[in-house]
Design a protein around this motif. Structure first.
Motif, PDB file in Angstrom:
ATOM      1  N   PHE A 153      68.605  16.998  -2.100  1.00 14.68           N
ATOM      2  CA  PHE A 153      67.946  15.752  -1.687  1.00 14.68           C
ATOM      3  C   PHE A 153      68.524  14.515  -2.360  1.00 14.68           C
ATOM      4  N   LEU A 154      68.688  14.553  -3.684  1.00 12.00           N
ATOM      5  CA  LEU A 154      69.108  13.324  -4.386  1.00 12.00           C
ATOM      6  C   LEU A 154      70.523  12.914  -4.016  1.00 12.00           C
ATOM      7  N   ALA A 155      71.389  13.889  -3.822  1.00 10.68           N
ATOM      8  CA  ALA A 155      72.766  13.572  -3.416  1.00 10.68           C
ATOM      9  C   ALA A 155      72.761  12.913  -2.040  1.00 10.68           C
ATOM     10  N   ALA A 156      72.005  13.482  -1.119  1.00  7.56           N
ATOM     11  CA  ALA A 156      71.926  12.910   0.233  1.00  7.56           C
ATOM     12  C   ALA A 156      71.244  11.550   0.212  1.00  7.56           C
ATOM     13  N   TRP A 157      70.225  11.428  -0.636  1.00 10.43           N
ATOM     14  CA  TRP A 157      69.504  10.146  -0.744  1.00 10.43           C
ATOM     15  C   TRP A 157      70.461   9.047  -1.181  1.00 10.43           C
ATOM     16  N   ALA A 158      71.257   9.338  -2.209  1.00 15.76           N
ATOM     17  CA  ALA A 158      72.184   8.329  -2.733  1.00 15.76           C
ATOM     18  C   ALA A 158      73.265   7.980  -1.706  1.00 15.76           C
ATOM     19  N   ARG A 159      73.758   8.978  -0.999  1.00 16.22           N
ATOM     20  CA  ARG A 159      74.776   8.690   0.036  1.00 16.22           C
ATOM     21  C   ARG A 159      74.200   7.766   1.103  1.00 16.22           C
ATOM     22  N   ALA A 160      72.977   8.031   1.528  1.00 10.27           N
ATOM     23  CA  ALA A 160      72.352   7.193   2.559  1.00 10.27           C
ATOM     24  C   ALA A 160      72.088   5.786   2.032  1.00 10.27           C
ATOM     25  N   ALA A 161      71.625   5.693   0.794  1.00 10.53           N
ATOM     26  CA  ALA A 161      71.393   4.364   0.202  1.00 10.53           C
ATOM     27  C   ALA A 161      72.704   3.593   0.185  1.00 10.53           C
ATOM     28  N   GLU A 162      73.756   4.233  -0.281  1.00 11.56           N
ATOM     29  CA  GLU A 162      75.058   3.561  -0.398  1.00 11.56           C
ATOM     30  C   GLU A 162      75.568   3.108   0.973  1.00 11.56           C
ATOM     31  N   ARG A 163      75.418   3.976   2.000  1.00 12.94           N
ATOM     32  CA  ARG A 163      75.841   3.616   3.369  1.00 12.94           C
ATOM     33  C   ARG A 163      75.149   2.335   3.836  1.00 12.94           C
ATOM     34  N   ASN A 164      73.895   2.213   3.477  1.00 15.42           N
ATOM     35  CA  ASN A 164      73.111   1.069   3.956  1.00 15.42           C
ATOM     36  C   ASN A 164      73.202  -0.150   3.037  1.00 15.42           C
ATOM     37  N   LEU A 165      74.065  -0.026   2.051  1.00 14.78           N
ATOM     38  CA  LEU A 165      74.354  -1.164   1.178  1.00 14.78           C
ATOM     39  C   LEU A 165      75.761  -1.675   1.469  1.00 14.78           C
ATOM     40  N   ALA A 166      76.209  -1.435   2.690  1.00 12.37           N
ATOM     41  CA  ALA A 166      77.600  -1.709   3.040  1.00 12.37           C
ATOM     42  C   ALA A 166      78.036  -3.126   2.685  1.00 12.37           C
ATOM     43  N   SER A 167      77.180  -4.095   2.944  1.00  7.54           N
ATOM     44  CA  SER A 167      77.604  -5.471   2.679  1.00  7.54           C
ATOM     45  C   SER A 167      76.933  -6.048   1.441  1.00  7.54           C
ATOM     46  N   ALA A 168      76.367  -5.172   0.622  1.00  3.70           N
ATOM     47  CA  ALA A 168      75.645  -5.654  -0.552  1.00  3.70           C
ATOM     48  C   ALA A 168      76.589  -6.225  -1.595  1.00  3.70           C
TER      49      ALA A 168
END
Ligand code: GSH
Length: 226
Positions: free
Chosen positions: A150-165
């Motif tokens: 879960f945590l690995a997938a959670w972090a990957r998804a968070a990072e994907r959605n921070l594309a322009s952060a």
């Protein structure tokens, strides 16, 4: 009792049910456990960043059972605004503060994107929190499974959605979503959550970047300097 710094109330001042029903105090009051963590701390930070003079009502675990059924959903945090009934549920509290004080976007689609990430942080909590009540081998196994899955997938998804952060979720300006991301990363960063490495999110530079940018924000620093 005279309020201490940051208008903290002590356990002996815990509001009774009439307080919670009427919410007729002179200024906003946030009630949460007496710890600088999680849902309560992100609401405190949001109120502080919004420049709101609020009563920081911190209660002990021992005081909680007597108060639980008096809260709207049996959970903390609870925000009481003068003239309104108590408001519970962290994201709605943050959204109210954010909308009123420039910490949440006006554009409805942009706002929904922020809210999706805020929900992502809540899902992290919903998955990890049950392990707090576990012990020994059960806790170790559950957390190791979270780290690998879960945590690995959670972090990957968070990072994907921070594309322009850069540095925050929406660029230059801090929003309530950033406070949630900050608290999510901070949970593990101190290395105090057994069986979850402090470096769990180290490979996710945008996520870490949001954490660091919030930590380094002058108003956030001022809150912790009090
Ligand atoms: N959906 C709620 C969850 C709140 C929640 O679970 N809060 C915890 C503290 S972070 C709590 O109240 N724990 C005590 C209890 O459930 O009795 C929210 O977003 O505020």
């Amino acid at each position: 009792m005279a309020p201490a710094k940051r208008h903290r109330r002590r356990e002996s001042d815990t509001p009774n049910s009439r307080d919670m029903e009427k919410a007729n105090m002179a200024r906003p009051r946030l009630t949460y456990f007496d710890a600088p963590v999680s849902r309560g701390e992100e609401c405190r930070l949001a109120l502080h960043l919004a420049g709101i003079d609020f009563e920081d009502n911190r209660i002990s675990q021992a005081a909680w059972p007597a108060l639980k059924e008096q809260t709207p959903y049996g959970t903390l945090p609870v925000l009481e605004l003068p003239g309104h009934p108590p408001l519970a549920q962290t994201n709605p509290i943050l959204l109210l503060i954010g909308r009123r004080h420039g910490l949440h976007p006006n554009d409805d689609f942009e706002a929904a994107q922020h809210e999706a990430m805020m929900q992502h942080v809540e899902e992290l909590r919903h998955n990890v929190s049950p392990t707090i009540r576990m012990a020994g081998a059960e806790k170790k196994a559950a957390r190791e499974a979270l780290v690998a899955g879960f945590l690995a997938a959670w972090a990957r998804a968070a990072e994907r959605n921070l594309a322009s952060a850069a540095p925050f979720f929406a660029g230059a300006n801090i929003h309530v979503v950033d406070l949630k991301l900050h608290m999510a990363v901070r949970w593990f960063l101190g290395g105090k959550v057994d069986h979850i490495p402090a470096t769990i999110f180290a490979a996710f530079p945008k996520l870490m970047g949001v954490h660091d940018a919030v930590r380094d924000d002058s108003r956030v620093k001022a809150w912790y300097a009090k």
